[in-house]
Enzyme design. Structure first.
Site, short mmCIF file in Angstrom:
data_model
loop_
_atom_site.label_atom_id
_atom_site.label_comp_id
_atom_site.label_asym_id
_atom_site.label_seq_id
_atom_site.Cartn_x
_atom_site.Cartn_y
_atom_site.Cartn_z
CB SER A 124 -0.59 -0.12 1.13
OG SER A 124 -0.37 -0.56 2.34
CG HIS A 145 -3.32 -0.83 -3.09
ND1 HIS A 145 -3.75 0.72 -3.02
CD2 HIS A 145 -3.05 -1.11 -1.90
CE1 HIS A 145 -3.81 1.10 -1.90
NE2 HIS A 145 -3.19 -0.36 -1.08
CD GLU A 157 -4.75 2.72 -5.60
OE1 GLU A 157 -5.51 4.17 -5.18
OE2 GLU A 157 -3.94 2.51 -5.16
CG ASN A 195 -3.33 5.38 0.99
OD1 ASN A 195 -5.04 5.35 1.28
ND2 ASN A 195 -2.81 3.52 1.20
#
Ligand code: NAD
Length: 508
Positions: A124, A145, A157, A195
């Site tokens: 991540s 991801h 992702e 993120n």
């Protein structure tokens, strides 16, 4: 690498923790034979047993038929070693989040797998480019991801490092669809898409908390009012301040300490004090009780006015005209409208109730030559449900009368007004402007497309809309004006309008 080769090929998942178990389930549900391996003896078998329980529960609730549950389970085999990689078309790594551990694992795997086996990492936060460094075939390593819980969250992702073969990324993208996910391409940069773009959701509230502009319940109510499922403070309590602080630090460090990503003293204080949130019993709120609801404030009806004028020509001005017309109906008259105005809001007998353009009420008071100025936050979607929380602030020199009248008017327009300090961009406008800006910068750097950013934020963190959808309902100039006002107030490198946005403005 072709999708046909991957489709139906055996998959090895390494790491049988929370993510690995979920990935194994999703791959098995899509029909793959799945081997699950973990360095800790017995962990893979335990993960399979947990999965059996949760599938049973779904069958009991009628959400899954017993046959598919049995087939999914039968396709998963706990593997004691990495040899299961021999016939695999794909290996997905979901081990501990440490660069050296991941590199070592992939080097080991390279000695076992076939030449055309794809290697995927569920990291991540670590650079896919860095994980691939030292591999004999770095072009076959790609990020896959997933989001927690994997069987529920739709987003994956597909992260390309500098050496990732575009054909490998394309094949994994297609495979993601076959696994009933929504894949989005991302370039390996700190935080990837979700993120990274989500940082301002926490950062702007933390900045407001640091200067005591608003309390956690007020911030949460305002952002929930804007359609977010959870406010930033309750969400940070849920994620855990230790985890969120670590992610913030890692994105900050990975960006060479760019001020835009700077962690907050508020976070540091919570972490140092062991106030991690739900898991430690106390964060911004006390647990096991949920975040307390705000007390319902009762607002008097606005005092009689002799002249009300709606300023502005956008959808918010249209809404204000409608709502003010309804509010004044009992008095038998309606508001006037000035479409060509440099501000949006209501003029009420010379007092001003102004939609924030980023500037503080006190600053507007100077340019409007009256102290009786209040600014209100940007309603994100209209018409808002009755009683939707909306922040407002009044100019320093405003009278007590106007302070209570501003709240009374916002209540009469259908909102639950929440007073905050006179900070630039209030709560929602400032947060959303910075989310849009971060997404724009991600697009500028080729991390993702606008559509990819929208899909990622809606599916990865359940945002009510994507950043470019917000932009479409606002304007480039509007977003830039809020960020410029923040920059003018705080003077630093944090509030920089993305060149991508400035170029759009040039194109308009
Ligand atoms: P976890 O601690 O639940 O599971 C990790 C598992 O890997 C453990 O069972 C551990 O025994 C095993 N392991 C460690 N080193 C190993 C090795 N060398 N070989 C084989 N097994 C090994 O962790 P998790 O939350 O499932 O996270 C796994 C990966 O997924 C991490 O890279 C993490 O950053 C990433 N991730 C986590 C989340 C999340 O919300 N938890 C979301 C997205 C991505």
């Amino acid at each position: 690498m072709s999708l046909e080769k991957l489709n139906g090929a055996p998959v090895l998942v390494v790491g049988a923790g929370i993510m690995g178990a979920g990935i194994a389930q999703v791959a098995a549900q899509a029909g793959h034979r799945v081997f699950l391996h973990d360095a800790r003896e017995g962990a893979a078998a335990e993960a399979k047993a947990r999965l059996a329980k949760s599938l049973d529960a779904l069958v009991a609730k009628g959400k899954l038929d017993a046959d598919s549950a049995a087939q999914t389970l039968a396709r998963i085999e706990a593997a004691s070693g990495l040899e299961a990689a021999v016939g695999a078309g794909l290996v997905v790594e979901a081990i501990v989040e440490q660069l050296e551990a991941k590199r070592a694992l992939f080097r080991q795997l390279e000695a076992i797998v076939a030449d055309d086996c794809v290697l995927a990492t569920n990291t991540s936060s670590i650079s896919v480019t860095a994980i691939a460094n030292g591999l004999q075939r770095p072009q076959r390593l790609v990020g896959m991801h997933f989001f927690n819980p994997v069987p529920v969250m739709k987003l994956v992702e597909v992260v390309s490092g500098l050496q990732t073969d575009p054909a490998v990324a394309a094949a994994i993208f297609e495979l993601g669809k076959r696994w009933a996910k929504v894949p989005v391409h991302a370039r390996s940069t700190p935080g990837f898409i979700v993120n990274r773009i989500a940082r301002p959701y926490y950062a702007e509230s933390l900045a407001l908390l640091l200067e005591r502009a608003a309390t956690p319940p007020v911030l949460d109510a305002c952002l929930r009012g804007a359609g977010f499922r959870m406010g930033p403070c309750e969400l940070m309590d849920l994620i855990g301040h230790d985890t969120n602080f670590a992610v913030t630090n890692s994105v900050y460090e990975a960006n060479f300490q760019d001020k835009r990503y700077m962690p907050s003293l508020v976070q540091r204080e919570m972490v140092d004090g062991g106030l991690f949130g739900r898991k430690s019993g106390r964060g911004f709120y006390q647990y096991p009780n949920d975040a307390p609801a705000l007390p319902v404030a009762l607002h008097e009806a606005p005092a009689h006015a002799s002249e009300v004028t709606v300023h502005g020509d956008d959808a918010i001005a249209d809404f204000l005209e409608q709502a003010a017309t309804a509010a004044l109906a009992a008095q038998g008259w309606g508001p006037a409208r000035v479409r060509e105005s440099d501000w949006t809001g209501l003029a009420i007998d010379g007092q001003r109730l102004v939609l924030t353009d980023g500037r503080c009420a006190s600053e507007l008071a100077v340019s409007m030559s009256t102290h009786e100025v209040a600014v209100f936050d940007r309603p994100l979607s209209l018409p808002a449900a009755p009683g939707t929380a909306l922040a407002f602030a009044v100019a320093d020199g405003a009278s007590e009368h106007w302070r209570s009248q501003a709240a009374a008017w916002l209540a009469a327009l259908g909102f639950a007004p929440l007073p905050v300090a006179d900070a630039p961009g209030l709560v929602v406008a400032r947060t959303v402007a910075m989310l849009v800006n971060e997404a724009a910068d991600a697009v500028l750097q080729g991390v993702c497309t606008p559509a990819g950013a929208d899909a990622a934020m809606k599916l990865g963190v359940n945002y009510p809309a994507g950043p470019f959808e917000w932009l479409a309902g606002w304007s480039v100039a509007g977003v830039a004006s809020v960020i410029d006002a923040l920059d003018a107030e705080y003077r630093g490198e944090r509030y920089r309008v993305s060149p991508w946005l400035r170029r759009q403005r040039g194109a308009n």
